[in-house]
Design a protein around this motif. Structure first.
Motif, PDB file in Angstrom:
ATOM      1  N   ASN A 278      10.294  -3.650 -15.893  1.00  0.00           N
ATOM      2  CA  ASN A 278      10.909  -3.008 -14.739  1.00  0.00           C
ATOM      3  C   ASN A 278      10.555  -1.522 -14.722  1.00  0.00           C
ATOM      4  O   ASN A 278      10.611  -0.846 -15.748  1.00  0.00           O
ATOM      5  N   GLY A 279      10.182  -1.016 -13.542  1.00  0.00           N
ATOM      6  CA  GLY A 279       9.815   0.389 -13.415  1.00  0.00           C
ATOM      7  C   GLY A 279       8.382   0.707 -13.778  1.00  0.00           C
ATOM      8  O   GLY A 279       7.970   1.875 -13.719  1.00  0.00           O
ATOM      9  N   ALA A 280       7.591  -0.310 -14.140  1.00  0.00           N
ATOM     10  CA  ALA A 280       6.210  -0.061 -14.559  1.00  0.00           C
ATOM     11  C   ALA A 280       5.313   0.321 -13.390  1.00  0.00           C
ATOM     12  O   ALA A 280       4.316   1.030 -13.564  1.00  0.00           O
ATOM     13  N   GLY A 281       5.649  -0.168 -12.187  1.00  0.00           N
ATOM     14  CA  GLY A 281       4.827   0.136 -11.011  1.00  0.00           C
ATOM     15  C   GLY A 281       4.303  -1.090 -10.296  1.00  0.00           C
ATOM     16  O   GLY A 281       3.490  -0.967  -9.381  1.00  0.00           O
ATOM     17  N   LYS A 282       4.796  -2.291 -10.671  1.00  0.00           N
ATOM     18  CA  LYS A 282       4.308  -3.520 -10.035  1.00  0.00           C
ATOM     19  C   LYS A 282       4.598  -3.530  -8.541  1.00  0.00           C
ATOM     20  O   LYS A 282       3.701  -3.759  -7.724  1.00  0.00           O
ATOM     21  N   THR A 283       5.855  -3.285  -8.203  1.00  0.00           N
ATOM     22  CA  THR A 283       6.228  -3.298  -6.790  1.00  0.00           C
ATOM     23  C   THR A 283       5.521  -2.194  -6.029  1.00  0.00           C
ATOM     24  O   THR A 283       5.208  -2.341  -4.848  1.00  0.00           O
ATOM     25  N   SER A 284       5.234  -1.089  -6.692  1.00  0.00           N
ATOM     26  CA  SER A 284       4.550   0.019  -6.030  1.00  0.00           C
ATOM     27  C   SER A 284       3.143  -0.367  -5.581  1.00  0.00           C
ATOM     28  O   SER A 284       2.633   0.163  -4.587  1.00  0.00           O
ATOM     29  N   VAL A 285       2.510  -1.290  -6.310  1.00  0.00           N
ATOM     30  CA  VAL A 285       1.193  -1.770  -5.883  1.00  0.00           C
ATOM     31  C   VAL A 285       1.317  -2.474  -4.535  1.00  0.00           C
ATOM     32  O   VAL A 285       0.549  -2.217  -3.598  1.00  0.00           O
ATOM     33  N   LEU A 286       2.307  -3.363  -4.425  1.00  0.00           N
ATOM     34  CA  LEU A 286       2.518  -4.058  -3.155  1.00  0.00           C
ATOM     35  C   LEU A 286       2.983  -3.080  -2.073  1.00  0.00           C
ATOM     36  O   LEU A 286       2.575  -3.182  -0.912  1.00  0.00           O
ATOM     37  N   GLU A 287       3.825  -2.138  -2.463  1.00  0.00           N
ATOM     38  CA  GLU A 287       4.326  -1.154  -1.509  1.00  0.00           C
ATOM     39  C   GLU A 287       3.181  -0.331  -0.924  1.00  0.00           C
ATOM     40  O   GLU A 287       3.185  -0.014   0.285  1.00  0.00           O
ATOM     41  N   ALA A 288       2.198   0.010  -1.750  1.00  0.00           N
ATOM     42  CA  ALA A 288       1.050   0.770  -1.253  1.00  0.00           C
ATOM     43  C   ALA A 288       0.307  -0.015  -0.175  1.00  0.00           C
ATOM     44  O   ALA A 288      -0.136   0.548   0.836  1.00  0.00           O
ATOM     45  N   LEU A 289       0.176  -1.314  -0.369  1.00  0.00           N
ATOM     46  CA  LEU A 289      -0.464  -2.150   0.646  1.00  0.00           C
ATOM     47  C   LEU A 289       0.346  -2.176   1.936  1.00  0.00           C
ATOM     48  O   LEU A 289      -0.211  -2.100   3.038  1.00  0.00           O
ATOM     49  N   VAL A 290       1.670  -2.295   1.796  1.00  0.00           N
ATOM     50  CA  VAL A 290       2.528  -2.319   2.978  1.00  0.00           C
ATOM     51  C   VAL A 290       2.428  -0.999   3.737  1.00  0.00           C
ATOM     52  O   VAL A 290       2.341  -0.978   4.973  1.00  0.00           O
ATOM     53  N   VAL A 291       2.425   0.112   3.024  1.00  0.00           N
ATOM     54  CA  VAL A 291       2.307   1.422   3.670  1.00  0.00           C
ATOM     55  C   VAL A 291       0.960   1.548   4.365  1.00  0.00           C
ATOM     56  O   VAL A 291       0.860   2.085   5.479  1.00  0.00           O
ATOM     57  N   LEU A 292      -0.110   1.047   3.743  1.00  0.00           N
ATOM     58  CA  LEU A 292      -1.426   1.080   4.374  1.00  0.00           C
ATOM     59  C   LEU A 292      -1.432   0.287   5.669  1.00  0.00           C
ATOM     60  O   LEU A 292      -2.023   0.702   6.669  1.00  0.00           O
ATOM     61  N   SER A 293      -0.763  -0.860   5.668  1.00  0.00           N
ATOM     62  CA  SER A 293      -0.743  -1.725   6.846  1.00  0.00           C
ATOM     63  C   SER A 293       0.199  -1.218   7.932  1.00  0.00           C
ATOM     64  O   SER A 293      -0.148  -1.202   9.106  1.00  0.00           O
ATOM     65  N   ARG A 294       1.414  -0.806   7.532  1.00  0.00           N
ATOM     66  CA  ARG A 294       2.458  -0.529   8.516  1.00  0.00           C
ATOM     67  C   ARG A 294       2.792   0.945   8.692  1.00  0.00           C
ATOM     68  O   ARG A 294       3.535   1.312   9.596  1.00  0.00           O
ATOM     69  N   GLY A 295       2.265   1.774   7.795  1.00  0.00           N
ATOM     70  CA  GLY A 295       2.569   3.196   7.891  1.00  0.00           C
ATOM     71  C   GLY A 295       3.951   3.557   7.398  1.00  0.00           C
ATOM     72  O   GLY A 295       4.370   4.714   7.519  1.00  0.00           O
ATOM     73  N   ARG A 296       4.662   2.618   6.826  1.00  0.00           N
ATOM     74  CA  ARG A 296       6.011   2.874   6.315  1.00  0.00           C
ATOM     75  C   ARG A 296       6.284   1.924   5.145  1.00  0.00           C
ATOM     76  O   ARG A 296       5.663   0.869   5.021  1.00  0.00           O
ATOM     77  N   SER A 297       7.221   2.320   4.317  1.00  0.00           N
ATOM     78  CA  SER A 297       7.578   1.545   3.133  1.00  0.00           C
ATOM     79  C   SER A 297       8.697   0.569   3.446  1.00  0.00           C
ATOM     80  O   SER A 297       9.469   0.764   4.381  1.00  0.00           O
ATOM     81  N   PHE A 298       8.797  -0.476   2.639  1.00  0.00           N
ATOM     82  CA  PHE A 298       9.938  -1.383   2.748  1.00  0.00           C
ATOM     83  C   PHE A 298      11.041  -1.000   1.760  1.00  0.00           C
ATOM     84  O   PHE A 298      12.087  -1.639   1.727  1.00  0.00           O
ATOM     85  N   ARG A 299      10.814   0.088   1.000  1.00  0.00           N
ATOM     86  CA  ARG A 299      11.792   0.490  -0.012  1.00  0.00           C
ATOM     87  C   ARG A 299      12.505   1.793   0.334  1.00  0.00           C
ATOM     88  O   ARG A 299      13.569   2.069  -0.209  1.00  0.00           O
ATOM     89  N   THR A 300      11.922   2.593   1.194  1.00  0.00           N
ATOM     90  CA  THR A 300      12.524   3.886   1.536  1.00  0.00           C
ATOM     91  C   THR A 300      12.057   4.317   2.913  1.00  0.00           C
ATOM     92  O   THR A 300      10.969   3.920   3.369  1.00  0.00           O
ATOM     93  N   THR A 301      12.878   5.125   3.564  1.00  0.00           N
ATOM     94  CA  THR A 301      12.479   5.723   4.839  1.00  0.00           C
ATOM     95  C   THR A 301      11.956   7.143   4.649  1.00  0.00           C
ATOM     96  O   THR A 301      11.541   7.778   5.613  1.00  0.00           O
ATOM     97  N   GLN A 302      11.989   7.632   3.415  1.00  0.00           N
ATOM     98  CA  GLN A 302      11.569   8.995   3.119  1.00  0.00           C
ATOM     99  C   GLN A 302      10.146   8.990   2.562  1.00  0.00           C
ATOM    100  O   GLN A 302       9.914   8.601   1.416  1.00  0.00           O
ATOM    101  N   ALA A 303       9.189   9.432   3.379  1.00  0.00           N
ATOM    102  CA  ALA A 303       7.791   9.436   2.948  1.00  0.00           C
ATOM    103  C   ALA A 303       7.577  10.315   1.722  1.00  0.00           C
ATOM    104  O   ALA A 303       6.690  10.051   0.903  1.00  0.00           O
ATOM    105  N   ALA A 304       8.388  11.350   1.573  1.00  0.00           N
ATOM    106  CA  ALA A 304       8.222  12.252   0.434  1.00  0.00           C
ATOM    107  C   ALA A 304       8.419  11.528  -0.893  1.00  0.00           C
ATOM    108  O   ALA A 304       7.848  11.922  -1.921  1.00  0.00           O
TER     109      ALA A 304
END
Length: 353
Positions: free
Chosen positions: A32-58
């Motif tokens: 947990n916390g290693a960065g697995k979900t962040s790999v998928l999150e990066a793909l989602v941000v590339l596709s949709r321009g926004r994250s599914f985990r936060t509304t804060q781009a920062a």
């Protein structure tokens, strides 16, 4: 759609990731916390321009500089290759496709359709109506070429009408209502059509997932009660003027999910809600495949959401659709099909040979 290459720079704790995924199945495991979900999150941000985990781009920008970058090389259904990229620094974003700057992020979304199943997917059943509206709209965006224009036109007209209501400009409402009603009917028609398509396939999908749910029904609730939206606007005008906003319409629509005669969220357990959400997402993915486009399917922390039997059925059904599948988990899974396995540790992603 197959992702042939993914590069991520300074995204959360992912300092520099460069991988060449398997065409069918990719499994990322680590603590947990290693960065697995962040790999998928990066793909989602590339596709949709926004994250599914936060509304804060920062929150997405890593500690090493003030910008994150995500790049991928994708292969379309016809075998054509495209290069997609997105970088974000503060409020500034820059999207590129095949070396050309993009004026709208929707071009990336259309080029990289993703279906995401994550630990919050049960909100598709138990969450607010806006979650289900987004679900319907995502499906229509990728299936119906005219949907985006209808959605944008309705949103613009709604904003104009609400401004007139707030400013008590009753004299302009007749003309605004005609425009809003036309776009509302178009948007509602798209959503209702998609709801019917899902409804016609959901029970078969629930059976394949061994859900035990056999009395699920879907209904599109358009957000107003009159036969014609224009009539609804006229009858509600006094109330809308009093409240300064349009109280009915597609922006209040919902996808009704029922178990028999009772709302599904009221009778289904959390586990049953997760299985129903999985069936909804996979059914939508299958409809997109039938339209000629294969979305990439992302399954985040699937093993913690389902028991072994349901984990296997969801994974096998996702693979049977013919899409590339990305899965994360805390332990290395026993996978019998051809795949690539990646170990993620402290933001480093390494393929396990």
């Amino acid at each position: 759609m197959i992702i042939r290459k993914l590069q991520v720079e300074n995204f959360r704790n992912l300092r520099a990731v460069d991988i060449q995924p398997h065409a069918q199945l990719n499994y990322f495991h680590g603590a947990n916390g290693a960065g697995k979900t962040s790999v998928l999150e990066a793909l989602v941000v590339l596709s949709r321009g926004r994250s599914f985990r936060t509304t804060q781009a920062a929150e997405l920008i890593g500690p090493h500089e003030g910008t994150f970058r995500v790049f991928s090389k994708v292969e379309g259904t016809g075998g054509q290759l495209h290069r997609l990229g997105l970088e974000r620094s503060g409020k500034r974003w820059r999207g590129r496709k095949d070396g050309h700057d993009l004026s709208q992020l929707s071009h990336l979304t259309r080029s990289l359709p993703l279906v995401l199943m994550d630990p919050d997917s049960h909100l598709l059943v138990s969450g607010p109506p806006e979650v289900r509206r987004r679900y319907l709209d995502w499906g229509m965006f990728h299936v119906e070429p005219g949907f985006l224009d209808s959605w944008r036109s309705f949103s613009k007209a709604l904003k104009q009408r609400n401004a007139a209501l707030r400013n008590q400009q009753a004299a302009v409402l007749d003309s605004l209502d005609q425009v809003l009603a036309r776009h509302a009917e178009d948007l509602s028609g798209y959503r209702d059509s998609h709801c019917q398509a899902i409804s016609g396939n959901i029970l078969d999908m629930l059976g394949e997932l061994n859900s035990g749910l056999s009395h699920i029904s879907l209904a599109y609730m358009k957000g107003w009660s009159a036969d014609a939206y224009g009539d609804q606007l006229r009858s509600n005008r006094s109330r809308d003027l009093e409240r300064g906003m349009t109280m009915s319409g597609p922006h209040r629509a919902d996808l009704g999910l029922s178990c028999g005669t009772i709302a599904a969220r009221a009778v289904l357990s959390r586990g049953e809600q997760k299985v129903l959400a999985a069936a909804l997402l996979l059914t939508q993915a299958e409809l997109l495949v039938n339209s000629g486009e294969h979305p990439v399917i992302l399954l985040d922390d699937l093993a913690s959401e389902f028991d072994r039997a349901h984990f296997d059925s969801v994974l096998q059904r996702a693979l049977a659709i013919g899409s590339q599948v990305w899965v994360t988990g805390t332990r290395q899974a026993e996978l019998s099909q051809p795949c690539s396995v990646f170990h993620v540790e402290q933001g480093q992603v390494r393929e396990v040979v």
